[in-house]
Scaffold this motif. Structure first.
Motif, PDB file in Angstrom:
ATOM      1  N   ARG A 229     -27.432 -43.136  31.411  1.00  0.00           N
ATOM      2  CA  ARG A 229     -28.698 -42.481  31.102  1.00  0.00           C
ATOM      3  C   ARG A 229     -28.415 -41.393  30.073  1.00  0.00           C
ATOM      4  N   VAL A 230     -29.356 -41.150  29.175  1.00  0.00           N
ATOM      5  CA  VAL A 230     -29.196 -40.056  28.212  1.00  0.00           C
ATOM      6  C   VAL A 230     -30.449 -39.196  28.244  1.00  0.00           C
ATOM      7  N   VAL A 231     -30.243 -37.880  28.224  1.00  0.00           N
ATOM      8  CA  VAL A 231     -31.347 -36.929  28.132  1.00  0.00           C
ATOM      9  C   VAL A 231     -31.014 -35.946  27.019  1.00  0.00           C
ATOM     10  N   ALA A 232     -31.926 -35.807  26.051  1.00  0.00           N
ATOM     11  CA  ALA A 232     -31.734 -34.835  24.972  1.00  0.00           C
ATOM     12  C   ALA A 232     -32.907 -33.873  24.984  1.00  0.00           C
ATOM     13  N   ASP A 233     -32.630 -32.582  24.730  1.00  0.00           N
ATOM     14  CA  ASP A 233     -33.730 -31.621  24.705  1.00  0.00           C
ATOM     15  C   ASP A 233     -34.147 -31.340  23.254  1.00  0.00           C
ATOM     16  N   GLY A 234     -35.047 -30.405  23.091  1.00  0.00           N
ATOM     17  CA  GLY A 234     -35.610 -30.144  21.764  1.00  0.00           C
ATOM     18  C   GLY A 234     -34.587 -29.660  20.753  1.00  0.00           C
ATOM     19  N   GLY A 235     -33.423 -29.206  21.225  1.00  0.00           N
ATOM     20  CA  GLY A 235     -32.394 -28.719  20.302  1.00  0.00           C
ATOM     21  C   GLY A 235     -31.589 -29.835  19.646  1.00  0.00           C
ATOM     22  N   ALA A 236     -31.791 -31.062  20.100  1.00  0.00           N
ATOM     23  CA  ALA A 236     -30.996 -32.181  19.567  1.00  0.00           C
ATOM     24  C   ALA A 236     -31.502 -32.585  18.186  1.00  0.00           C
ATOM     25  N   PRO A 237     -30.594 -32.859  17.245  1.00  0.00           N
ATOM     26  CA  PRO A 237     -31.039 -33.278  15.918  1.00  0.00           C
ATOM     27  C   PRO A 237     -31.803 -34.596  15.957  1.00  0.00           C
ATOM     28  N   TRP A 238     -31.567 -35.405  16.986  1.00  0.00           N
ATOM     29  CA  TRP A 238     -32.304 -36.667  17.129  1.00  0.00           C
ATOM     30  C   TRP A 238     -33.585 -36.460  17.944  1.00  0.00           C
ATOM     31  N   GLY A 239     -33.905 -35.186  18.276  1.00  0.00           N
ATOM     32  CA  GLY A 239     -35.153 -34.881  18.961  1.00  0.00           C
ATOM     33  C   GLY A 239     -35.055 -35.114  20.449  1.00  0.00           C
ATOM     34  N   PRO A 240     -36.027 -34.591  21.219  1.00  0.00           N
ATOM     35  CA  PRO A 240     -35.993 -34.783  22.663  1.00  0.00           C
ATOM     36  C   PRO A 240     -36.156 -36.260  22.998  1.00  0.00           C
ATOM     37  N   ALA A 241     -35.429 -36.711  24.008  1.00  0.00           N
ATOM     38  CA  ALA A 241     -35.475 -38.135  24.359  1.00  0.00           C
ATOM     39  C   ALA A 241     -34.921 -38.332  25.753  1.00  0.00           C
ATOM     40  N   GLU A 242     -35.266 -39.451  26.338  1.00  0.00           N
ATOM     41  CA  GLU A 242     -34.729 -39.817  27.651  1.00  0.00           C
ATOM     42  C   GLU A 242     -34.717 -41.338  27.743  1.00  0.00           C
ATOM     43  N   TYR A 243     -33.541 -41.919  27.937  1.00  0.00           N
ATOM     44  CA  TYR A 243     -33.420 -43.375  28.049  1.00  0.00           C
ATOM     45  C   TYR A 243     -32.458 -43.728  29.164  1.00  0.00           C
ATOM     46  N   GLY A 269     -22.105 -44.979  17.964  1.00  0.00           N
ATOM     47  CA  GLY A 269     -23.542 -45.025  17.697  1.00  0.00           C
ATOM     48  C   GLY A 269     -24.027 -43.761  17.002  1.00  0.00           C
ATOM     49  N   LEU A 270     -23.638 -42.618  17.550  1.00  0.00           N
ATOM     50  CA  LEU A 270     -24.109 -41.350  16.984  1.00  0.00           C
ATOM     51  C   LEU A 270     -23.580 -41.161  15.562  1.00  0.00           C
ATOM     52  N   ALA A 271     -22.290 -41.441  15.362  1.00  0.00           N
ATOM     53  CA  ALA A 271     -21.691 -41.212  14.037  1.00  0.00           C
ATOM     54  C   ALA A 271     -22.283 -42.140  12.986  1.00  0.00           C
ATOM     55  N   ASN A 272     -22.824 -43.284  13.439  1.00  0.00           N
ATOM     56  CA  ASN A 272     -23.417 -44.219  12.492  1.00  0.00           C
ATOM     57  C   ASN A 272     -24.941 -44.112  12.441  1.00  0.00           C
ATOM     58  N   GLY A 273     -25.473 -43.049  13.064  1.00  0.00           N
ATOM     59  CA  GLY A 273     -26.904 -42.784  12.964  1.00  0.00           C
ATOM     60  C   GLY A 273     -27.775 -43.792  13.683  1.00  0.00           C
ATOM     61  N   GLU A 274     -27.195 -44.469  14.699  1.00  0.00           N
ATOM     62  CA  GLU A 274     -28.002 -45.420  15.479  1.00  0.00           C
ATOM     63  C   GLU A 274     -28.996 -44.670  16.361  1.00  0.00           C
ATOM     64  N   ARG A 275     -30.052 -45.354  16.777  1.00  0.00           N
ATOM     65  CA  ARG A 275     -30.992 -44.764  17.727  1.00  0.00           C
ATOM     66  C   ARG A 275     -30.291 -44.542  19.064  1.00  0.00           C
ATOM     67  N   LEU A 276     -30.802 -43.552  19.832  1.00  0.00           N
ATOM     68  CA  LEU A 276     -30.164 -43.211  21.107  1.00  0.00           C
ATOM     69  C   LEU A 276     -30.194 -44.358  22.111  1.00  0.00           C
ATOM     70  N   ASP A 277     -31.306 -45.093  22.181  1.00  0.00           N
ATOM     71  CA  ASP A 277     -31.384 -46.186  23.167  1.00  0.00           C
ATOM     72  C   ASP A 277     -30.415 -47.311  22.793  1.00  0.00           C
ATOM     73  N   GLU A 278     -30.302 -47.595  21.496  1.00  0.00           N
ATOM     74  CA  GLU A 278     -29.346 -48.596  21.030  1.00  0.00           C
ATOM     75  C   GLU A 278     -27.905 -48.120  21.291  1.00  0.00           C
ATOM     76  N   THR A 279     -27.667 -46.841  21.067  1.00  0.00           N
ATOM     77  CA  THR A 279     -26.339 -46.266  21.305  1.00  0.00           C
ATOM     78  C   THR A 279     -25.930 -46.426  22.760  1.00  0.00           C
TER      79      THR A 279
END
Ligand code: ATP
Length: 314
Positions: A229-243, A269-279
């Motif tokens: 599971r991944v949770v990112a808050d508003g401080g993440a460069p990829w924006g808030p997210a939860e998958y 995934g992150l280093a190649n700019g993939e989406r978080l859910d794909e990562t």
């Protein structure tokens, strides 16, 4: 030049030839290990060659580790060699529930004398991601040196990735672990954790608000066979997210290093700019494949193998 720098221990794991308590095991298989070394090798297999910052003994096991890293294509620019200190050895046993336990032989070993001073500022400006593990933070002088290095890397704009990789035997008590984890989290952007990493600490709540409040903007939690599971808050460069991703069904032979393979998948995934859910899905696939053979690195896949496995599984 590599975009990712992985820092920390390489050690030798001795995997038991039979299950049961360590005192009854007669034979072992030697495997290169240490979570950061596993992550570095997993990245190299995926075609994302990292720098590996570590200190290797010149003893026989250190030679074995140096050979293994070279074979995997890891450059030795930030690998120092140490004639004074021996290689850390970790003997693994599987108890009745197939849970692993580790017995560390790690008194004054080379990995605890890692020297981040070899990474000069000119090199650091070319690095975007710095990856740290908790084992190297369990003792001095490695702990202070790596925390100082992490501060320096942050000043250079690096994104800091932490895997606490808790090994209770290496920590005096939970309070010490929790304090050092807190110090490291304050410098961390992306944290990968398992349930065991947090059990009994103030960071154990779910959702991971306490972790997000402690520093990281992104928390990736692994759940063994049930995926991650991944949770990112508003401080993440990829924006808030939860998958969430439910993992891939395999017949596991040995889960040693599954978490390290997973982290390499996340970094890829992150280093190649993939989406978080794909990562997350990619990381679950890398990790699942890794459980299919004995040892942390034997079954680490390349990019094509991950793609083929995912195509077969979907
Ligand atoms: P480690 O045990 O290596 O220190 P960890 O605790 O993070 O690390 P796990 O949560 O057991 O490791 O697993 C990490 C990842 O490996 C999971 O998120 C999942 O993707 C994969 N994985 C682990 N066990 C299995 C399994 N039995 N079947 C499929 N995938 C698995």
């Amino acid at each position: 030049d590599p975009d990712i720098l992985v820092a920390g221990e390489a050690l030798v794991d001795f995997l038991p030839d039979q299950s049961g308590p360590l005192q009854d095991v007669e034979g072992f298989s030697r495997r290169a290990g240490g979570a950061p070394a596993n992550v570095a090798i997993a990245l190299a297999r995926l075609g994302e060659w990292p720098w590996f910052l570590s200190n290797l003994s010149t003893d026989a096991f250190g030679e074995f580790l140096a050979d293994t890293l070279a074979t995997e294509g890891i450059t030795d620019r930030f690998l120092t060699r140490d004639q004074e200190h021996r290689t850390t050895l970790a003997f693994v046993a599987h108890d009745a529930d197939a849970d692993r336990s580790f017995s560390f032989y790690r008194t004054a070993t080379a990995d605890q004398h890692i020297d981040p001073g070899v990474v000069d500022d000119d090199a650091l400006v070319t690095v975007s991601w710095v990856v740290l593990g908790g084992v190297a933070l369990a003792s001095e002088p490695a702990r202070s040196r790596l925390l100082d290095f992490t501060e320096r890397a942050r000043e250079h704009g690096c994104t800091i990735v932490l895997d606490p990789n808790r090994r209770p035997e290496l920590w005096a008590d939970t309070a010490t672990y929790e304090r050092v984890l807190g110090d490291a989290l304050a410098l961390t952007d992306v944290c990968k954790v398992s349930e065991e990493d947090l059990a009994g600490t103030r960071f154990a709540d779910e959702p991971p608000d306490a972790l997000l409040d402690a520093g990281p903007h992104t928390v990736v939690s692994t759940r063994g066979a049930d995926g991650a599971r991944v949770v990112a808050d508003g401080g993440a460069p990829w924006g808030p997210a939860e998958y969430e991703h439910g993992g891939y069904a395999v017949e596991p032979t040995d889960t040693t290093g599954a978490g390290d393979a997973f982290l390499a998948g996340v970094l890829y995934g992150l280093a190649n700019g993939e989406r978080l859910d794909e990562t997350l899905a990619f990381a679950d696939a890398v990790a699942a494949l890794t459980t299919t053979e004995q040892g942390a690195i034997a079954a680490l896949p390349d990019h094509e193998a991950v793609a083929a496995f995912r195509a077969d599984s979907e």
